[in-house]
Design a protein around this motif. Structure first.
Motif, PDB file in Angstrom:
ATOM      1  N   VAL A 116       0.856  -1.179   0.000  1.00 54.62           N
ATOM      2  CA  VAL A 116       0.000   0.000   0.000  1.00 54.62           C
ATOM      3  C   VAL A 116       0.895   1.234   0.000  1.00 54.62           C
ATOM      4  O   VAL A 116       1.798   1.351   0.827  1.00 54.62           O
ATOM      5  CB  VAL A 116      -0.928   0.031   1.235  1.00 54.62           C
ATOM      6  CG1 VAL A 116      -1.824   1.279   1.192  1.00 54.62           C
ATOM      7  CG2 VAL A 116      -1.769  -1.228   1.322  1.00 54.62           C
ATOM      8  N   ILE A 117       0.650   2.132  -0.947  1.00 50.16           N
ATOM      9  CA  ILE A 117       1.336   3.421  -0.964  1.00 50.16           C
ATOM     10  C   ILE A 117       0.337   4.455  -0.462  1.00 50.16           C
ATOM     11  O   ILE A 117      -0.737   4.627  -1.041  1.00 50.16           O
ATOM     12  CB  ILE A 117       1.832   3.792  -2.375  1.00 50.16           C
ATOM     13  CG1 ILE A 117       2.782   2.707  -2.907  1.00 50.16           C
ATOM     14  CG2 ILE A 117       2.553   5.143  -2.347  1.00 50.16           C
ATOM     15  CD1 ILE A 117       3.250   2.939  -4.340  1.00 50.16           C
ATOM     16  N   VAL A 118       0.689   5.111   0.625  1.00 51.35           N
ATOM     17  CA  VAL A 118      -0.212   6.059   1.272  1.00 51.35           C
ATOM     18  C   VAL A 118       0.297   7.474   1.018  1.00 51.35           C
ATOM     19  O   VAL A 118       1.452   7.785   1.337  1.00 51.35           O
ATOM     20  CB  VAL A 118      -0.319   5.787   2.784  1.00 51.35           C
ATOM     21  CG1 VAL A 118      -1.359   6.712   3.418  1.00 51.35           C
ATOM     22  CG2 VAL A 118      -0.686   4.324   3.040  1.00 51.35           C
ATOM     23  N   LEU A 119      -0.546   8.317   0.455  1.00 52.80           N
ATOM     24  CA  LEU A 119      -0.183   9.690   0.092  1.00 52.80           C
ATOM     25  C   LEU A 119      -0.866  10.650   1.064  1.00 52.80           C
ATOM     26  O   LEU A 119      -2.088  10.784   1.053  1.00 52.80           O
ATOM     27  CB  LEU A 119      -0.624   9.985  -1.340  1.00 52.80           C
ATOM     28  CG  LEU A 119      -0.143   8.973  -2.401  1.00 52.80           C
ATOM     29  CD1 LEU A 119      -0.747   9.306  -3.757  1.00 52.80           C
ATOM     30  CD2 LEU A 119       1.378   8.941  -2.480  1.00 52.80           C
ATOM     31  N   ILE A 120      -0.068  11.295   1.898  1.00 49.21           N
ATOM     32  CA  ILE A 120      -0.615  12.121   2.975  1.00 49.21           C
ATOM     33  C   ILE A 120      -0.077  13.545   2.881  1.00 49.21           C
ATOM     34  O   ILE A 120       1.121  13.765   2.695  1.00 49.21           O
ATOM     35  CB  ILE A 120      -0.258  11.531   4.355  1.00 49.21           C
ATOM     36  CG1 ILE A 120      -0.910  10.155   4.530  1.00 49.21           C
ATOM     37  CG2 ILE A 120      -0.673  12.480   5.471  1.00 49.21           C
ATOM     38  CD1 ILE A 120      -2.425  10.183   4.565  1.00 49.21           C
ATOM     39  N   SER A 121      -0.985  14.497   3.035  1.00 45.35           N
ATOM     40  CA  SER A 121      -0.587  15.905   3.108  1.00 45.35           C
ATOM     41  C   SER A 121      -1.531  16.628   4.050  1.00 45.35           C
ATOM     42  O   SER A 121      -2.516  16.066   4.531  1.00 45.35           O
ATOM     43  CB  SER A 121      -0.618  16.552   1.716  1.00 45.35           C
ATOM     44  OG  SER A 121      -1.939  16.536   1.190  1.00 45.35           O
ATOM     45  N   GLY A 122      -1.220  17.875   4.337  1.00 46.82           N
ATOM     46  CA  GLY A 122      -2.026  18.654   5.258  1.00 46.82           C
ATOM     47  C   GLY A 122      -3.488  18.714   4.851  1.00 46.82           C
ATOM     48  O   GLY A 122      -3.816  18.761   3.666  1.00 46.82           O
ATOM     49  N   GLY A 123      -4.361  18.710   5.842  1.00 43.60           N
ATOM     50  CA  GLY A 123      -5.793  18.689   5.583  1.00 43.60           C
ATOM     51  C   GLY A 123      -6.394  17.312   5.711  1.00 43.60           C
ATOM     52  O   GLY A 123      -7.616  17.154   5.732  1.00 43.60           O
ATOM     53  N   GLY A 124      -5.532  16.301   5.800  1.00 39.29           N
ATOM     54  CA  GLY A 124      -6.010  14.922   5.864  1.00 39.29           C
ATOM     55  C   GLY A 124      -6.859  14.612   7.083  1.00 39.29           C
ATOM     56  O   GLY A 124      -7.720  13.739   7.037  1.00 39.29           O
ATOM     57  N   SER A 125      -6.625  15.327   8.173  1.00 43.37           N
ATOM     58  CA  SER A 125      -7.421  15.076   9.381  1.00 43.37           C
ATOM     59  C   SER A 125      -8.905  15.311   9.135  1.00 43.37           C
ATOM     60  O   SER A 125      -9.751  14.470   9.462  1.00 43.37           O
ATOM     61  CB  SER A 125      -6.945  15.964  10.538  1.00 43.37           C
ATOM     62  OG  SER A 125      -5.710  15.532  11.038  1.00 43.37           O
ATOM     63  N   ALA A 126      -9.226  16.471   8.566  1.00 44.17           N
ATOM     64  CA  ALA A 126     -10.635  16.788   8.314  1.00 44.17           C
ATOM     65  C   ALA A 126     -11.215  15.937   7.199  1.00 44.17           C
ATOM     66  O   ALA A 126     -12.412  15.634   7.194  1.00 44.17           O
ATOM     67  CB  ALA A 126     -10.781  18.269   7.970  1.00 44.17           C
ATOM     68  N   LEU A 127     -10.382  15.533   6.251  1.00 46.68           N
ATOM     69  CA  LEU A 127     -10.857  14.789   5.084  1.00 46.68           C
ATOM     70  C   LEU A 127     -11.071  13.307   5.373  1.00 46.68           C
ATOM     71  O   LEU A 127     -11.657  12.595   4.552  1.00 46.68           O
ATOM     72  CB  LEU A 127      -9.866  14.961   3.927  1.00 46.68           C
ATOM     73  CG  LEU A 127      -9.755  16.392   3.389  1.00 46.68           C
ATOM     74  CD1 LEU A 127      -8.536  16.545   2.502  1.00 46.68           C
ATOM     75  CD2 LEU A 127     -11.023  16.778   2.632  1.00 46.68           C
ATOM     76  N   LEU A 128     -10.589  12.832   6.527  1.00 46.86           N
ATOM     77  CA  LEU A 128     -10.757  11.425   6.901  1.00 46.86           C
ATOM     78  C   LEU A 128     -11.514  11.292   8.224  1.00 46.86           C
ATOM     79  O   LEU A 128     -10.987  10.758   9.196  1.00 46.86           O
ATOM     80  CB  LEU A 128      -9.385  10.736   7.028  1.00 46.86           C
ATOM     81  CG  LEU A 128      -8.635  10.377   5.758  1.00 46.86           C
ATOM     82  CD1 LEU A 128      -7.301   9.733   6.098  1.00 46.86           C
ATOM     83  CD2 LEU A 128      -9.464   9.428   4.871  1.00 46.86           C
TER      84      LEU A 128
END
Length: 424
Positions: A116-128
């Motif tokens: 699994v390649i996980v792509l994370i950037s700022g804003g992910g908290s609210a989006l998940l």
């Protein structure tokens, strides 16, 4: 705007553009690709840059991919193999909940040959948003809104978010087990603290339910008795760094605030301007940081310390705004307005402050510019800077002066960018 003002603002905007450019996913994804495994490759992710990251990955990857990524409304980039979903930020919505469940479904029932390649950037908290048992989406929205208004810093906010989620705090990585997990991160937090970037869905969490509850009580965040009891009992504990389900996880930072500041410094040098990076993780109330930066700028202007003008002072990080007025907030413009008030028209000083994701606070604006004529222009237009600052309404102030910066979606996010140009 005079010719000298125009030159100074063009310089500042050029430095901001250099910072944005270096952090674009298509400039950094290809250097950090994992090796293939014998099984399938699933791509999941969340954040304001995640769709652009997915597109860059598709263009660099030799082989089949599948998966789901969620980004902010308006930040989608069309991909061929990866499904791109959109949801709300900074307050989560139903589409975010649907996206979080879709991502968990993507990584369920994998084996050790898969990756699994996980792509994370700022804003992910609210989006998940994937609320824990006993917490509705509505309640989670209310907690999120309270955290945004109370003046809590990003580490505090994400400590609470992790413990009220089924996907954050290493829980996404645990769901991938036993597959190999490679997380590619664009950092938007002070100090590049991994558990705080999108609340760390694939990294272990050393904070506890007790820590989250202490923050909730510190800022008087209203929660239900059920949530309080579950935090007290430890029912909402996240994944500890030593958990065996994290053994096959790797994490790589591919773009950071420091990288962006260094790119701006390089651009300044190419233009014959000296620069001094004051720090990539400056925090505190935005208006107070503005006062401190004004003092440093005056020292440079008057005494040539700690650097002689002409020069530019660069800084990043994430300040906070405690909302007390009825304005839309925006930490970059609140900082900038405070800076302008403290400088009081000091000659030869101009500045820029922007969020690198293109959205500062609740306004669809990246930030703004100021010059040594800003207060004079405000007076001509009968605008009272201190009144706008007191009302947390700096975006309206700079918009009325035509000094706002509207980038639209930048497709990256390496936190705040601040630059002060000081002429001779």
């Amino acid at each position: 705007m005079s010719s000298s003002e125009l030159m100074h603002t063009q310089l500042l905007r050029s430095l901001f553009d250099a910072a944005l450019d270096i952090a674009q996913p298509n400039k950094c994804i290809s250097r950090h690709l994992p090796t293939k495994t014998s099984g399938k490759t699933i791509v999941v992710g969340a954040g304001k840059a995640s769709a652009a990251m997915a597109k860059a990955l598709e263009e660099s990857w030799d082989g089949p991919l599948s998966g789901t990524v969620v980004t902010r409304y308006g930040y989608a980039v069309e991909c061929d193999q990866i499904t791109i979903l959109e949801a709300a930020h900074p307050v989560p919505d139903e589409n975010g909940l649907i996206a979080a469940q879709a991502i968990l479904d993507e990584v369920s029932n994998l084996n050790e040959d898969d990756q699994v390649i996980v792509l994370i950037s700022g804003g992910g908290s609210a989006l998940l948003p994937c609320p824990v048992d006993g917490l509705s989406l509505k309640e989670k929205q209310e907690v999120n809104q309270a955290l945004l208004k109370c003046g809590a810093n990003i580490v505090e906010m994400n400590t609470v978010r992790r413990h009220l989620s089924k996907i954050k705090g290493g829980q996404l990585a645990a769901a991938c087990f036993p597959a190999k997990v490679t997380t590619l991160l664009i950092s938007d937090v002070p100090g590049d603290d991994l558990p705080s970037i999108a609340s760390g869905p694939t990294v272990g969490d050393t904070t506890t339910c007790a820590d989250a509850l202490a923050i909730i009580d510190k800022y008087s965040i209203p929660i239900s008795e059920t949530v309080r009891e579950n935090l007290l009992s430890g029912k909402y504990e996240t994944i500890h760094p030593t958990d065996q389900k994290l053994e096959r996880c790797e994490t790589q930072l591919i773009a950071t605030p420091q990288l962006a500041l260094e790119a701006a410094a390089k651009r300044a040098k190419s233009l014959g301007i000296k620069s001094l990076i004051l720090g990539d993780s400056i925090e505190g109330e935005a208006r107070e940081v503005g006062k401190v930066m004004a003092g440093i700028a005056k020292q440079v202007r008057i005494f040539g310390q700690p650097i002689e003008p002409p020069c530019v002072l660069l800084s990043g990080g994430e300040t906070t705004v405690t909302l007390k007025g009825n304005g839309v907030g925006g930490r970059n413009v609140e900082y900038l307005l405070s800076l302008a008030i403290q400088l009081a028209g000091e000659k030869g000083i101009s500045a820029i402050a922007c969020d690198t994701d293109g959205v500062d606070g609740a306004a669809e604006l990246a930030g703004a510019l100021m010059t040594d004529k800003t207060l004079e222009l405000a007076k001509q237009k009968s605008l009272k800077p201190s009144a706008y600052l007191d009302n947390n309404d700096a975006h309206t102030f700079f918009t009325k002066l035509d000094f706002s910066i509207d980038t639209g979606p930048t497709l990256t996010n390496v936190n705040d960018f601040r630059a002060i140009f000081i002429d001779k």
